[in-house]
Motif scaffolding. Structure first.
Motif, PDB file in Angstrom:
ATOM      1  N   LEU A 329       0.838  -1.198   0.000  1.00  0.00           N
ATOM      2  CA  LEU A 329       0.000   0.000   0.000  1.00  0.00           C
ATOM      3  C   LEU A 329       0.874   1.249   0.000  1.00  0.00           C
ATOM      4  CD1 LEU A 329      -2.540  -1.077   2.765  1.00  0.00           C
ATOM      5  CD2 LEU A 329      -2.826  -1.237   0.292  1.00  0.00           C
ATOM      6  N   GLY A 330       0.382   2.325  -0.613  1.00  0.00           N
ATOM      7  CA  GLY A 330       1.147   3.568  -0.617  1.00  0.00           C
ATOM      8  C   GLY A 330       0.253   4.743  -0.252  1.00  0.00           C
ATOM      9  N   GLY A 331       0.863   5.915  -0.204  1.00  0.00           N
ATOM     10  CA  GLY A 331       0.125   7.169  -0.045  1.00  0.00           C
ATOM     11  C   GLY A 331      -0.719   7.217   1.210  1.00  0.00           C
ATOM     12  N   PHE A 332      -1.966   7.668   1.063  1.00  0.00           N
ATOM     13  CA  PHE A 332      -2.865   7.880   2.185  1.00  0.00           C
ATOM     14  C   PHE A 332      -3.077   6.598   2.977  1.00  0.00           C
ATOM     15  CE2 PHE A 332      -7.182   7.655   3.882  1.00  0.00           C
ATOM     16  CZ  PHE A 332      -7.132   8.702   4.786  1.00  0.00           C
ATOM     17  N   LEU A 333      -3.270   5.454   2.266  1.00  0.00           N
ATOM     18  CA  LEU A 333      -3.527   4.186   2.957  1.00  0.00           C
ATOM     19  C   LEU A 333      -2.345   3.777   3.822  1.00  0.00           C
ATOM     20  CD1 LEU A 333      -5.458   1.855   0.485  1.00  0.00           C
ATOM     21  CD2 LEU A 333      -6.152   2.618   2.769  1.00  0.00           C
ATOM     22  N   ALA A 334      -1.139   3.928   3.269  1.00  0.00           N
ATOM     23  CA  ALA A 334       0.057   3.553   4.031  1.00  0.00           C
ATOM     24  C   ALA A 334       0.160   4.398   5.292  1.00  0.00           C
ATOM     25  CB  ALA A 334       1.301   3.723   3.167  1.00  0.00           C
ATOM     26  N   ALA A 386      -8.438  -4.306   1.483  1.00  0.00           N
ATOM     27  CA  ALA A 386      -7.377  -3.959   0.539  1.00  0.00           C
ATOM     28  C   ALA A 386      -6.950  -5.166  -0.277  1.00  0.00           C
ATOM     29  CB  ALA A 386      -6.182  -3.376   1.303  1.00  0.00           C
ATOM     30  N   SER A 387      -7.047  -6.376   0.306  1.00  0.00           N
ATOM     31  CA  SER A 387      -6.598  -7.562  -0.418  1.00  0.00           C
ATOM     32  C   SER A 387      -7.721  -8.164  -1.241  1.00  0.00           C
ATOM     33  CB  SER A 387      -6.059  -8.610   0.568  1.00  0.00           C
ATOM     34  OG  SER A 387      -7.111  -9.013   1.436  1.00  0.00           O
ATOM     35  N   GLY A 388      -8.914  -7.645  -1.088  1.00  0.00           N
ATOM     36  CA  GLY A 388     -10.077  -8.237  -1.751  1.00  0.00           C
ATOM     37  C   GLY A 388      -9.924  -8.352  -3.246  1.00  0.00           C
TER      38      GLY A 388
END
Ligand code: MN
Length: 391
Positions: A329-334, A386-388
């Motif tokens: 994950l990157g950005g806002f989610l990370a 997120a993994s869906g």
């Protein structure tokens, strides 16, 4: 009878099965050559039933091809607001269905007497069975007469700790059986099939209603051959009429193999839409395993009548958060993950009244604090969402 863990569609099927079972027990009676059917109380769950519920029960009783005798129990007693006194029952009760609403001897067929002990109110306050049996003529029953006692409630030998004034004393019944004064005692109340004496039985509920019940779902076919001033020869044979099943599973889940086994065990259950599973899970799972667990349980829950997961039977710990790094994950989610992880590593404060073991389940409690448990739930949920797409 309402079961809170049944969704409305399952509740409707459960209610309808509890009517259908009347037809099935009538079929057993015909197949086994029974002279009559005797129901020892709690025919109806309570007195405030809809006319639809009562009419559907009467329609099923109408299909029973032998006479039926119904004894009022504690749920459907003869006291104030009695269901048995309603106009509906007075007018629509089928002619071959009889309510045993008077205590004492009822001649029900040539050579057959039922000694009825109906409940006259919610709290009888004394052993009604002892009173009715004491009023019987002394000595053995007349030659050629089968005498069956029909009663309802707890017997004293199974109720020793909290002895209630209305408990049924077994010793006088055994004495009457041994003297040939009575030949069989049919009891209602317990949902578990229970043999109190070779000639004193609870048949149990015809459809199961709870996990704690033992051997529910049968009717008893009873054959009685009187033997003068001695015990009658009595043969009691259970016949299964139930179509529902309550299954309680308590399993450990600590690894993928445990999840495989749980998946296979649930998949192997027969008649899933009539099977009510109570699932208790204990163990430690990683985020990915937790996501897999929730996915497989959701899959089985769609097929089962209910998949009930009470928090007091659940103690799942979420271990290792490394799985979430694999999602890249990157950005806002990370940034959100980082923030939640910080909270999740804070020492969990004690929260009185909240079962900490339930923290890793999907029970989201509104107003719960932003503590370590909530954070771990949030990570598990974020992982699943997120993994869906990748799964
Ligand atoms: Mn009862």
């Amino acid at each position: 009878m309402t079961r809170r863990y049944l969704a409305s569609e399952a509740q409707a099927r459960f209610a309808s099965s509890r009517v259908d079972v009347i037809r099935r027990l009538g079929e057993v009676a015909v197949r086994q050559g029974c002279d009559f059917v005797l129901v020892c109380g709690d025919v109806f769950e309570h007195a405030q039933l809809t006319p639809q519920t009562v009419r559907r029960a009467l329609e099923a009783l109408r299909a029973v091809e032998v006479p039926v005798y119904l004894l009022p129990g504690n749920h459907d007693h003869l006291g104030p607001l009695s269901l048995w006194a309603t106009a509906l029952l007075a007018e629509e009760l089928p002619a071959h269905v009889h309510v045993l609403d008077a205590p004492g001897v009822h001649a029900v067929a040539p050579g057959v007497e039922i000694v009825a002990v109906p409940w006259h109110g919610k709290h009888p306050g004394s052993d009604l069975v002892a009173e009715v049996v004491a009023d019987l003529p002394q000595g053995p029953a007349p030659q050629g007469t089968v005498r069956v006692v029909a009663a309802h409630g707890a017997v004293d030998v199974l109720d020793q700790d909290r002895r209630s004034a209305s408990a049924i004393a077994v010793a006088p019944l055994v004495a009457a059986l041994e003297a040939g004064q009575i030949h069989y005692v049919a009891l209602g109340d317990r949902h578990s099939r229970t043999r109190v004496d070779p000639a004193i039985w609870y048949c149990g509920a015809p459809e199961p209603t709870a996990w704690r019940e033992q051997d529910p779902g049968d009717v008893l076919v009873v054959e009685v051959e009187p033997a003068g001033a001695a015990r009658a020869a009595v043969q009691v044979t259970p016949h299964t009429v139930a179509t529902w099943r309550f299954v309680a599973l308590d399993r450990r889940t600590d690894c993928d193999e445990d999840l495989d086994a749980l998946d296979a065990e649930l998949a192997a259950l027969p008649d899933k839409d009539r099977t009510v599973v109570r699932l208790g899970l204990r163990g430690t799972l990683g985020l990915a395993q937790h996501a897999r667990l929730e996915e497989l349980l959701a899959r089985h829950a769609d097929l089962l009548a209910a998949l009930h997961r009470p928090s007091q039977h659940t103690d799942l710990v979420l271990a290792g958060e490394d799985d979430i790094a694999d999602l890249g994950l990157g950005g806002f989610l990370a940034a959100a993950v980082e923030e939640i992880r910080t909270v999740s590593h804070e020492a969990a404060p004690t929260r009185p009244g909240v079962d900490g073991g339930a923290a890793a389940t999907t029970d989201f409690v509104p107003g719960r604090p932003d503590d370590a448990d909530s954070a771990r739930d949030a990570l598990a949920l974020l992982y699943r969402l997120a993994s869906g797409g990748a799964r």
